[in-house]
Design a protein around this motif. Sequence first.
Motif, PDB file in Angstrom:
ATOM      1  N   PRO A  23      -8.224  35.784 -13.653  1.00  0.00           N
ATOM      2  CA  PRO A  23      -8.306  37.150 -13.133  1.00  0.00           C
ATOM      3  C   PRO A  23      -9.122  38.019 -14.090  1.00  0.00           C
ATOM      4  O   PRO A  23      -9.065  37.829 -15.310  1.00  0.00           O
ATOM      5  N   ASP A  26       0.525  36.949  -8.606  1.00  0.00           N
ATOM      6  CA  ASP A  26      -0.179  35.849  -7.955  1.00  0.00           C
ATOM      7  C   ASP A  26      -0.077  35.931  -6.435  1.00  0.00           C
ATOM      8  O   ASP A  26      -1.077  35.836  -5.711  1.00  0.00           O
ATOM      9  N   ASN A  34      -2.086  38.937  -5.132  1.00  0.00           N
ATOM     10  CA  ASN A  34      -3.534  38.750  -5.137  1.00  0.00           C
ATOM     11  C   ASN A  34      -3.992  37.815  -4.025  1.00  0.00           C
ATOM     12  O   ASN A  34      -5.043  38.017  -3.417  1.00  0.00           O
ATOM     13  N   LYS A  35      -3.198  36.769  -3.769  1.00  0.00           N
ATOM     14  CA  LYS A  35      -3.578  35.845  -2.705  1.00  0.00           C
ATOM     15  C   LYS A  35      -3.610  36.553  -1.354  1.00  0.00           C
ATOM     16  O   LYS A  35      -4.540  36.411  -0.577  1.00  0.00           O
ATOM     17  N   LYS A  37      -3.841  39.764  -0.802  1.00  0.00           N
ATOM     18  CA  LYS A  37      -4.880  40.777  -0.822  1.00  0.00           C
ATOM     19  C   LYS A  37      -6.253  40.134  -0.612  1.00  0.00           C
ATOM     20  O   LYS A  37      -7.083  40.655   0.125  1.00  0.00           O
ATOM     21  N   ALA A  38      -6.468  38.990  -1.257  1.00  0.00           N
ATOM     22  CA  ALA A  38      -7.752  38.316  -1.143  1.00  0.00           C
ATOM     23  C   ALA A  38      -8.012  37.864   0.276  1.00  0.00           C
ATOM     24  O   ALA A  38      -9.129  37.933   0.768  1.00  0.00           O
ATOM     25  N   GLU A  39      -6.985  37.366   0.955  1.00  0.00           N
ATOM     26  CA  GLU A  39      -7.162  36.913   2.333  1.00  0.00           C
ATOM     27  C   GLU A  39      -7.623  38.054   3.224  1.00  0.00           C
ATOM     28  O   GLU A  39      -8.382  37.851   4.163  1.00  0.00           O
ATOM     29  N   TYR A  73     -10.332  35.865  -4.939  1.00  0.00           N
ATOM     30  CA  TYR A  73      -9.625  37.140  -4.878  1.00  0.00           C
ATOM     31  C   TYR A  73     -10.608  38.298  -5.003  1.00  0.00           C
ATOM     32  O   TYR A  73     -11.634  38.193  -5.665  1.00  0.00           O
ATOM     33  N   SER A  74     -10.250  39.401  -4.402  1.00  0.00           N
ATOM     34  CA  SER A  74     -11.026  40.612  -4.617  1.00  0.00           C
ATOM     35  C   SER A  74     -10.692  41.176  -5.992  1.00  0.00           C
ATOM     36  O   SER A  74      -9.646  40.874  -6.566  1.00  0.00           O
TER      37      SER A  74
END
Length: 473
Positions: A123, A368, A371-372, A374-376, A391-392
């Motif tokens: 990250p 974790d 973030n997953k 959020k990234a999706e 991830y963004s």
Amino acid sequence: MSLVPSPPRDAYPPYPPDKFPFTEPPPVVTTPCDPWPPPYYLEDGLRKVTPYHYTYNTFCKERWRGREILDIFASEFRDRPTEYYEKAIVEGRVVLNGKPVESTKSIVKNGDVISHTLHRHEPPVTATSIGIVHEDDDLIVINKPAGMPVHPAGRYNFNSIIEIMRADRGYGWNPLPCNRLDRLTSGIMFIGKHKAAAEAMSAQIRERSVKKEYVTRVVGEFPEGEIVCEKPILQISPKLGLNRVRANGKEAKTVFKRLAYYPPKDSTQGANEEQQDGDGMAWKKLRGYSIVRCFPITGRTHQLRVHLQYLGHPISNDPIYANQRVFGPSLGRAHSEDENDEDIMTRLARMGKEDVADAVAYHDEMVDQYNKRKAEKMTGETCSVCDTPLYSDPGVHELGIYLHARRYRCETGRWDYETGLPEWALPPPGVEGPTESTVDTDPLAVDLKKLGLEDAEDQQEPSKTVTAAGAGV
């Protein structure tokens, strides 16, 4: 860092080999790609690390004995789907005792070493430099930026305080932290240049011969004067990182002194903010905020955060203790009973699952999963090398909380180190207020005996104060 083969021992215990047979442990696999210098680059105010290959090594745990290797990965390592681990075993990225695994059904035995080489994605952290407050032949006193972990842990390796400092000063240099700040907290830390110096400073801190001052930004108008909280603190959930004021908790004492109060903007501005901000942020803005200096007499986990919540003035951007969706409109003010702990833990756990909120990214235990998800939503892209979801980037507000270790002072008068006020503690644009600490608001200057918090202190000669000069690593 990855493990490397240790030098052979000169001798093992002199047991007769026929009665106590000994099998030499297998060699540990080394990382095939351990980049140096670390592959850092700066982008959009963040320090990023170019993905690199890395090998994790672990000896067979007792509960793994006699189990198939794929079953172990599928049940014990949930960072990636079972399909990924199956493919990694087949393609040789997972090896057993340094040799390719015959099949996904191969049995793991006691003494086996499992090695997994993967494409590691760290990250990002803030690009803010590590400030140097003081340096001599023994110690470096640093101003740690918020959002950086001290040691490599979890998904962080090169993006940690000790690895960033090592990258600046050379591969063979071994920085030795003497105290630890949470990843989300900024401020003074001591780094030993050699073992003796690190042990001496660590001992001072453990023996409580060092006084500490923190500065924070809290919700609402904090009272003036010397505000003391002596409520005991109990750990409610280690997994969620939740601590509360409880009668059966550990003794905890804190002295607070307000540095400044900044009232809310006009009601029209507040109404516009309320439409834009969720999760109670507009409500916090409508109350204004205070800058508070803190003197923790004891050192309990989350002591300042819990005591401030109990007083009704939680840290403004604290994802746990200033969260209305967890504690309700009162934010747990003056609450010391346990009748709703289960509901609070349920709501807090949900923040990392169904209720995805930006503030959750502060919480190490949930980051974790957050973030997953959020990234999706934000990218939907995967790495071209390893198919890992990308991830963004975190926003600036996700890199820390308004809590800064501003000053450490030796009670014997030998040293006194401090930093300036962090940016978030300065007056807002167009508003007058203190831009540095003031003598009358110094919590370390309070008479603890007068407050009934401690026996009379020995009179000490004034210590030399060293202030951050803006140097950086």
